[in-house]
Design a protein around this motif. Structure first.
Motif, mmCIF file in Angstrom:
data_model
loop_
_atom_site.group_PDB
_atom_site.id
_atom_site.type_symbol
_atom_site.label_atom_id
_atom_site.label_comp_id
_atom_site.label_asym_id
_atom_site.label_seq_id
_atom_site.Cartn_x
_atom_site.Cartn_y
_atom_site.Cartn_z
ATOM 1 N N ALA A 35 1.062 -1.373 0.000
ATOM 2 C CA ALA A 35 0.045 0.003 0.056
ATOM 3 C C ALA A 35 0.945 1.335 -0.015
ATOM 4 O O ALA A 35 1.938 1.125 0.497
ATOM 5 C CB ALA A 35 -0.903 0.034 1.072
ATOM 6 N N GLU A 36 0.249 2.386 -0.432
ATOM 7 C CA GLU A 36 1.035 3.643 -0.371
ATOM 8 C C GLU A 36 1.688 3.841 0.861
ATOM 9 O O GLU A 36 2.694 4.650 0.806
ATOM 10 C CB GLU A 36 0.310 4.667 -1.008
ATOM 11 N N HIS A 37 0.909 3.645 1.965
ATOM 12 C CA HIS A 37 1.234 4.116 3.163
ATOM 13 C C HIS A 37 2.768 3.262 3.569
ATOM 14 O O HIS A 37 3.239 3.440 4.687
ATOM 15 C CB HIS A 37 0.589 3.952 4.308
ATOM 16 N N ASP A 38 3.089 2.257 2.943
ATOM 17 C CA ASP A 38 4.143 1.271 3.000
ATOM 18 C C ASP A 38 5.463 1.901 2.277
ATOM 19 O O ASP A 38 6.506 1.337 2.219
ATOM 20 C CB ASP A 38 3.903 -0.080 2.759
ATOM 21 N N LEU A 39 5.295 3.266 1.985
ATOM 22 C CA LEU A 39 6.573 3.830 1.017
ATOM 23 C C LEU A 39 7.844 3.725 1.765
ATOM 24 O O LEU A 39 8.747 3.300 0.951
ATOM 25 C CB LEU A 39 6.163 5.211 0.658
ATOM 26 N N ASP A 40 8.028 3.929 2.891
ATOM 27 C CA ASP A 40 9.261 3.758 3.872
ATOM 28 C C ASP A 40 9.879 2.484 3.712
ATOM 29 O O ASP A 40 11.226 2.329 3.677
ATOM 30 C CB ASP A 40 9.160 4.192 5.005
ATOM 31 N N ILE A 41 9.019 1.617 4.076
ATOM 32 C CA ILE A 41 9.434 0.108 3.806
ATOM 33 C C ILE A 41 9.808 -0.221 2.500
ATOM 34 O O ILE A 41 10.830 -0.858 2.263
ATOM 35 C CB ILE A 41 8.127 -0.708 4.563
ATOM 36 N N ALA A 42 9.139 0.227 1.410
ATOM 37 C CA ALA A 42 9.514 -0.093 0.066
ATOM 38 C C ALA A 42 10.763 0.638 -0.279
ATOM 39 O O ALA A 42 11.646 -0.099 -0.870
ATOM 40 C CB ALA A 42 8.395 0.276 -0.801
ATOM 41 N N ILE A 98 6.281 10.371 -6.538
ATOM 42 C CA ILE A 98 5.491 10.358 -5.126
ATOM 43 C C ILE A 98 4.155 11.180 -5.451
ATOM 44 O O ILE A 98 3.481 11.373 -4.627
ATOM 45 C CB ILE A 98 6.261 11.039 -4.050
ATOM 46 N N GLN A 99 4.054 11.652 -6.657
ATOM 47 C CA GLN A 99 2.778 12.678 -7.066
ATOM 48 C C GLN A 99 2.255 11.858 -8.309
ATOM 49 O O GLN A 99 2.963 12.293 -9.638
ATOM 50 C CB GLN A 99 3.307 13.879 -6.984
ATOM 51 N N PRO A 100 1.186 11.256 -8.311
ATOM 52 C CA PRO A 100 0.712 10.890 -9.591
ATOM 53 C C PRO A 100 0.558 11.974 -10.657
ATOM 54 O O PRO A 100 -0.175 12.817 -10.259
ATOM 55 C CB PRO A 100 -0.641 10.099 -9.196
ATOM 56 N N HIS A 101 1.119 11.849 -11.857
ATOM 57 C CA HIS A 101 0.851 12.720 -12.897
ATOM 58 C C HIS A 101 1.076 12.188 -14.285
ATOM 59 O O HIS A 101 2.024 11.413 -14.414
ATOM 60 C CB HIS A 101 1.849 13.903 -12.533
ATOM 61 N N GLY A 102 0.490 12.761 -15.217
ATOM 62 C CA GLY A 102 0.408 12.094 -16.584
ATOM 63 C C GLY A 102 0.047 10.516 -16.471
ATOM 64 O O GLY A 102 -0.646 10.013 -15.869
ATOM 65 N N LYS A 103 1.115 9.987 -17.132
ATOM 66 C CA LYS A 103 1.004 8.294 -17.126
ATOM 67 C C LYS A 103 1.915 7.643 -15.772
ATOM 68 O O LYS A 103 1.955 6.426 -16.123
ATOM 69 C CB LYS A 103 1.662 7.904 -18.459
ATOM 70 N N PHE A 104 2.144 8.392 -15.120
ATOM 71 C CA PHE A 104 3.125 7.795 -13.993
ATOM 72 C C PHE A 104 2.197 7.665 -12.634
ATOM 73 O O PHE A 104 1.354 8.567 -12.395
ATOM 74 C CB PHE A 104 4.263 8.598 -13.837
ATOM 75 N N GLN A 105 2.217 6.770 -11.958
ATOM 76 C CA GLN A 105 1.642 6.122 -10.856
ATOM 77 C C GLN A 105 2.420 6.658 -9.495
ATOM 78 O O GLN A 105 3.708 6.507 -9.623
ATOM 79 C CB GLN A 105 0.990 4.780 -10.808
#
Length: 141
Positions: A35-42, A98-105
């Motif tokens: 999940a997005e809130h696991d960014l630090d772990i990722a 870290i900010q969805p924009h265009g074709k990037f998630q």
């Protein structure tokens, strides 16, 4: 007990079991993506992957003499992944969206075009999906 009462109880149990199965299925992740809130772990897993790849390339003798560090510089739209081995200059490894924009998630890994800009042609994986960066090397995304 009355047969009719037993059948009603069985039907109630079946209905509750069906509802429980539906809730469990809805809350079970469909894949290994975090999940997005696991960014630090990722990010930690991504850094560990790059360090392990560096150690496998250089062998134990090189790993004992030279350190390889991965740091993250957070910007407005991207996190810059910066690498440095002992005695050398810092270099940009990749960027993480870290900010969805265009074709990037959110979490997409982009190759570095310059020190300050990612290559925006396509994503090289997603940091939230550890399987996607299995082919990333310590030299770049």
């Amino acid at each position: 007990m009355d047969t009719q009462l037993i059948n009603e109880i069985k039907n109630d149990i079946r209905a509750l079991q069906a509802k429980l199965d539906e809730i469990t299925q809805r809350n079970t992740p469909k894949s290994d993506v975090m999940a997005e809130h696991d960014l630090d772990i990722a990010l930690t897993m991504y850094a560990d992957h790059l360090i392990a790849n560096y150690r496998s390339w250089g062998g134990d003798e090189l790993a004992d003499r030279i350190t390889f560090d991965v740091t993250f510089d957070r910007g407005r739209k991207f996190i810059k992944v910066v690498t440095q081995s002992s005695g050398s200059q810092r270099s940009v490894h990749s960027f993480i969206c870290i900010q969805p924009h265009g074709k990037f998630q959110f979490g997409d890994i982009l190759k570095a075009a310059t020190w300050a800009q990612p290559a925006k042609n396509f994503a090289r994986g997603n940091v939230l999906d550890p399987k996607s960066y299995a082919h990333h090397r310590w030299t770049g995304a």
